[in-house]
Enzyme design. Structure first.
Site, PDB file in Angstrom:
ATOM      1  CB  CYS A  70       4.322  -4.243   0.558  1.00  0.00           C
ATOM      2  SG  CYS A  70       2.577  -4.550   1.006  1.00  0.00           S
ATOM      3  CB  CYS A 186       2.064  -5.103   8.522  1.00  0.00           C
ATOM      4  SG  CYS A 186       1.936  -3.358   7.564  1.00  0.00           S
TER       5      CYS A 186
END
Length: 271
Positions: A70, A186
């Site tokens: 992440c 992302c």
């Protein structure tokens, strides 16, 4: 055993790349569903929570390596995690360098969350590796939600998702006619990559998954990877199991949700 951490299902895109390089490694995937999405949380609160969660997991599981799959978690907690854990910790950064090398037009895009596109570490990556390029940025949380929805359904309506992607990205891409390479900054976004490639086949969509998998393989080179693999999933909170997970995983790996009572200490926290 490899532990992969993310706020939601996005890190499964990293897990798939790791599985392709280490087919017999045992993968444990922890998603902080109770605090999803991370983009609306306070940075200091997130940093403390990420460290606590990963420490708890590493205390209860014989983890050899942690992947923080992440971008937000990596930028907030990577240094703190490396300070408290006795195992290698691998983080994720947007694939600015390979995008700049690949682009023929010299115009690349960065598609990420609003926090990632504006963080100083992103500016540093661009300055160091893409100073010769024009870099157009788009920060969006809508695509994070779309990726979660894509894996929440056993048989999603592809036409509906393609329409939503067009609504989100077409206005931006229409103003960037020379853009030929887009960084998926992302880890949720590669979940949608097959749809993006169908909608905009002239653009090269690039992410960090393969590079992270190579790094993990290198760090574990001297370690034994016997066994039958397996994907073991854990989540905080009481959200539903993503119904489309097995469809996305596809390779026949056994997926299971073990009883993870050690997570209850943080489940009691109100998101």
């Amino acid at each position: 055993m490899i532990l992969i951490f993310d706020s939601g299902v996005g890190g499964l895109s990293i897990a798939k790349e790791i599985r392709s390089r280490l087919p017999k490694a045992e993968l444990h995937y922890l998603m902080d569903s109770a605090y999803f999405p991370y983009g609306i949380r306070d940075d200091a609160v997130l940093q403390q929570r990420i460290v606590q969660l990963c420490q708890l997991a590493c205390e209860q599981l014989p983890v050899k390596l942690l992947v923080v799959a992440c971008n937000t978690a990596s930028t907030l907690a990577l240094t703190a995690l490396r300070a408290v854990l006795p195992i290698p910790v691998v983080g994720v950064v947007p694939a600015i360098k390979p995008a700049a090398l690949h682009s023929k037009s010299g115009h690349i895009g960065l598609l990420a969350t609003p926090a990632t596109v504006s963080r100083s570490y992103t500016n540093g990556l661009i300055d160091n590796f893409a100073a010769h390029c024009q870099v157009s940025r788009l920060g969006t949380t809508a695509l994070v939600e779309l990726a979660e929805q894509w894996l929440s359904q056993p048989e999603p309506d592809e036409s509906s998702f393609r329409q939503q992607l067009e609504q989100q990205l077409s206005p931006w891409l229409a103003t960037q006619p020379q853009l030929d390479t887009v960084v998926l900054g992302c880890t949720h976004f590669p979940v949608l990559r097959p749809l993006l490639e169908k909608l905009w086949p002239g653009i090269h969509w690039i992410d960090s998954g393969a590079a992270i998998a190579r790094r993990v393989e290198h760090l574990l080179l001297q370690q034994e990877h016997s066994g039958n693999g397996g994907l073991f999933l854990y989540r905080t909170g009481n959200g539903p199991v993503p119904a489309g997970l097995q469809r996305y995983w596809q390779n026949g790996d056994p997926c299971c949700w073990p009883n993870a009572n050690w997570l209850l200490a943080l489940d009691a926290s109100n998101p």
